[in-house]
Design a protein around this motif. Structure first.
Motif, short mmCIF file in Angstrom:
data_model
loop_
_atom_site.label_atom_id
_atom_site.label_comp_id
_atom_site.label_asym_id
_atom_site.label_seq_id
_atom_site.Cartn_x
_atom_site.Cartn_y
_atom_site.Cartn_z
N SER A 158 0.82 -1.21 0.00
CA SER A 158 0.00 0.00 0.00
C SER A 158 0.85 1.26 0.00
CB SER A 158 -0.93 0.01 1.21
OG SER A 158 -1.50 1.29 1.37
N PHE A 159 0.73 1.98 -1.10
CA PHE A 159 1.43 3.24 -1.22
C PHE A 159 0.93 4.23 -0.16
CE2 PHE A 159 1.75 7.44 -3.42
CZ PHE A 159 3.12 7.51 -3.43
N LYS A 160 -0.38 4.19 0.05
CA LYS A 160 -1.00 5.09 1.01
C LYS A 160 -0.40 4.88 2.41
CE LYS A 160 -5.35 5.78 -0.09
NZ LYS A 160 -6.80 5.53 -0.16
N GLU A 161 -0.30 3.61 2.79
CA GLU A 161 0.25 3.32 4.13
C GLU A 161 1.69 3.79 4.25
OE1 GLU A 161 -0.38 -0.50 5.84
OE2 GLU A 161 -2.56 -0.18 5.97
N SER A 162 2.47 3.62 3.18
CA SER A 162 3.87 4.01 3.30
C SER A 162 3.99 5.53 3.38
CB SER A 162 4.72 3.41 2.17
OG SER A 162 4.48 4.09 0.97
N VAL A 163 3.08 6.24 2.71
CA VAL A 163 3.09 7.70 2.82
C VAL A 163 2.66 8.13 4.22
CG1 VAL A 163 1.94 9.82 2.03
CG2 VAL A 163 2.78 8.17 0.37
N LYS A 204 -1.54 18.82 -3.32
CA LYS A 204 -2.12 18.16 -4.49
C LYS A 204 -1.75 16.68 -4.52
CE LYS A 204 -3.66 21.20 -8.07
NZ LYS A 204 -4.56 21.66 -7.03
N ALA A 205 -0.52 16.41 -4.19
CA ALA A 205 -0.08 15.02 -4.19
C ALA A 205 -0.84 14.21 -3.14
CB ALA A 205 1.42 14.95 -3.93
N TYR A 206 -1.01 14.80 -1.97
CA TYR A 206 -1.75 14.10 -0.91
C TYR A 206 -3.22 13.93 -1.30
CZ TYR A 206 2.00 14.22 2.58
OH TYR A 206 3.17 14.02 3.27
N GLU A 207 -3.79 14.97 -1.91
CA GLU A 207 -5.19 14.87 -2.34
C GLU A 207 -5.34 13.74 -3.35
OE1 GLU A 207 -5.90 18.90 -3.67
OE2 GLU A 207 -7.40 19.18 -2.08
N TYR A 208 -4.42 13.72 -4.28
CA TYR A 208 -4.45 12.68 -5.30
C TYR A 208 -4.41 11.31 -4.64
CZ TYR A 208 -2.96 9.78 -9.20
OH TYR A 208 -2.88 8.79 -10.14
N LEU A 209 -3.54 11.20 -3.69
CA LEU A 209 -3.34 9.92 -3.01
C LEU A 209 -4.59 9.48 -2.25
CD1 LEU A 209 -1.21 7.78 -2.19
CD2 LEU A 209 -0.79 9.17 -0.17
N PHE A 210 -5.21 10.41 -1.54
CA PHE A 210 -6.32 10.02 -0.67
C PHE A 210 -7.67 10.04 -1.37
CE2 PHE A 210 -3.09 10.99 2.46
CZ PHE A 210 -3.21 9.88 3.26
N HIS A 211 -7.75 10.73 -2.49
CA HIS A 211 -9.04 10.82 -3.15
C HIS A 211 -9.14 9.97 -4.41
CE1 HIS A 211 -9.60 14.97 -1.06
NE2 HIS A 211 -9.62 13.96 -0.23
N SER A 212 -8.04 9.38 -4.81
CA SER A 212 -8.12 8.53 -5.99
C SER A 212 -8.99 7.33 -5.63
CB SER A 212 -6.74 8.08 -6.46
OG SER A 212 -6.13 7.31 -5.45
N ARG A 213 -9.73 6.85 -6.61
CA ARG A 213 -10.82 5.94 -6.31
C ARG A 213 -10.37 4.64 -5.66
NH1 ARG A 213 -14.31 7.00 -10.96
NH2 ARG A 213 -14.29 9.07 -10.05
N LEU A 260 3.29 7.31 -9.62
CA LEU A 260 3.27 7.18 -8.16
C LEU A 260 4.68 7.11 -7.59
CD1 LEU A 260 0.25 4.77 -7.66
CD2 LEU A 260 0.42 7.13 -6.89
N THR A 261 5.57 6.48 -8.34
CA THR A 261 6.96 6.42 -7.88
C THR A 261 7.54 7.83 -7.77
OG1 THR A 261 7.17 4.35 -9.08
CG2 THR A 261 9.21 5.37 -8.30
N ARG A 262 7.18 8.65 -8.77
CA ARG A 262 7.65 10.03 -8.75
C ARG A 262 7.07 10.77 -7.54
NH1 ARG A 262 5.69 14.20 -10.45
NH2 ARG A 262 4.00 13.24 -11.62
#
Ligand SMILES: *[C@@H]1O[C@H](CO)[C@@H](O)[C@H](O)[C@H]1NC(C)=O
Ligand SMILES: *[C@@H]1O[C@H](CO)[C@@H](O)[C@H](O)[C@H]1NC(C)=O
Ligand SMILES: *[C@@H]1O[C@H](CO)[C@@H](O)[C@H](O)[C@H]1NC(C)=O
Ligand SMILES: *[C@@H]1O[C@H](CO)[C@@H](O)[C@H](O)[C@H]1NC(C)=O
Length: 204
Positions: A76-81, A175-184, A194-196
């Protein structure tokens, strides 16, 4: 825009001229343990904060993983962030020599700001306004929801440093955080984009 808002936050702080708070951590910790100052809704408990404060950076990360119940870190990318966000935040606050109470308050603030972004889908402007309100202790009269965060446990200088920290971490990358948490849905495989983003987060 970011600069303007943060200037207004600083003005708000300067105008307050709060009496300089007593920052004798140990004494206050004792007093506060009764639960008067620390409401029952803190993000991390005082014993968790204490445990974290005794660790080095690696240890903080390990304990944070456990306390936040992050079980999907590998996929989970979200968890690592999330882990990065809270670990880096805690470490910054520790290096600021914050007391345990202050560390606890700061972690609450990090949590609120992120919750306001992810759960309440607050815009950057609104979130900054909420931060200002939290830091200056100004509350709307009709809102009975009292924040756990107690701005009086920080000096003006510390409050400024905290705002600086949030502006250059979460808010700069909003914006990056929003993208991360709001992407479906959660991306199981980390794409190039995402790597970037992850690299972006890592430089915070
Ligand atoms: C916090 O404690 C108060 C009583 O001290 C209680 O009324 C309230 O429901 C508690 N809130 C949570 C979220 O546990
Ligand atoms: C931890 O998360 C898992 C799912 O990821 C959940 O099943 C479990 O109940 C959680 N444990 C705690 C203590 O929150
Ligand atoms: C924190 O304390 C250490 C050791 O006492 C000191 O070297 C450092 O400058 C302090 N940092 C801040 C930000 O006050
Ligand atoms: C998040 O929003 C709530 C109100 O919706 C506010 O009480 C809280 O202070 C905000 N937190 C931060 C850190 O902006």
């Amino acid at each position: 825009m970011l600069v303007l808002v943060s200037i207004s936050v600083f003005r708000g702080l300067a105008a307050l001229e709060r009496p300089s708070p007593k920052l004798q951590a140990e004494d206050r910790d004792q007093d506060d343990r009764g639960g008067k100052k620390i409401a029952n809704r803190t993000f991390l408990s005082l014993s968790q904060i204490t445990a974290l404060s005794e660790e080095n950076l690696e240890g903080v990360e390990k304990k944070m993983e456990e306390f936040l119940n992050l079980t999907q870190l590998k996929t989970s990318f979200k968890e690592s962030v999330l882990l990065d966000y809270y670990t880096a935040g805690f470490w910054w606050a520790k290096e600021m020599n914050f007391s345990l109470i202050q560390l606890s308050g700061f972690m609450d603030l990090l949590n609120f700001a992120l919750e306001n972004l992810s759960g309440k889908r607050m815009t950057l402007g609104d979130n900054l306004k909420e931060l200002e309100r939290a830091m200056t202790g100004i509350r709307e009269t009709e809102s009975e929801e009292r924040s756990v965060f107690d701005p009086n446990s920080f000096s003006i200088e510390q409050a400024k440093a905290i705002i600086d920290y949030l502006v250059t971490s979460l808010f700069k990358h909003y914006k990056a955080y929003e993208y991360l948490f709001h992407s479906r849905r959660e991306e199981p495989v980390i794409s190039n984009e995402l790597t970037r983003l992850l690299e972006d987060f890592r430089t915070i």
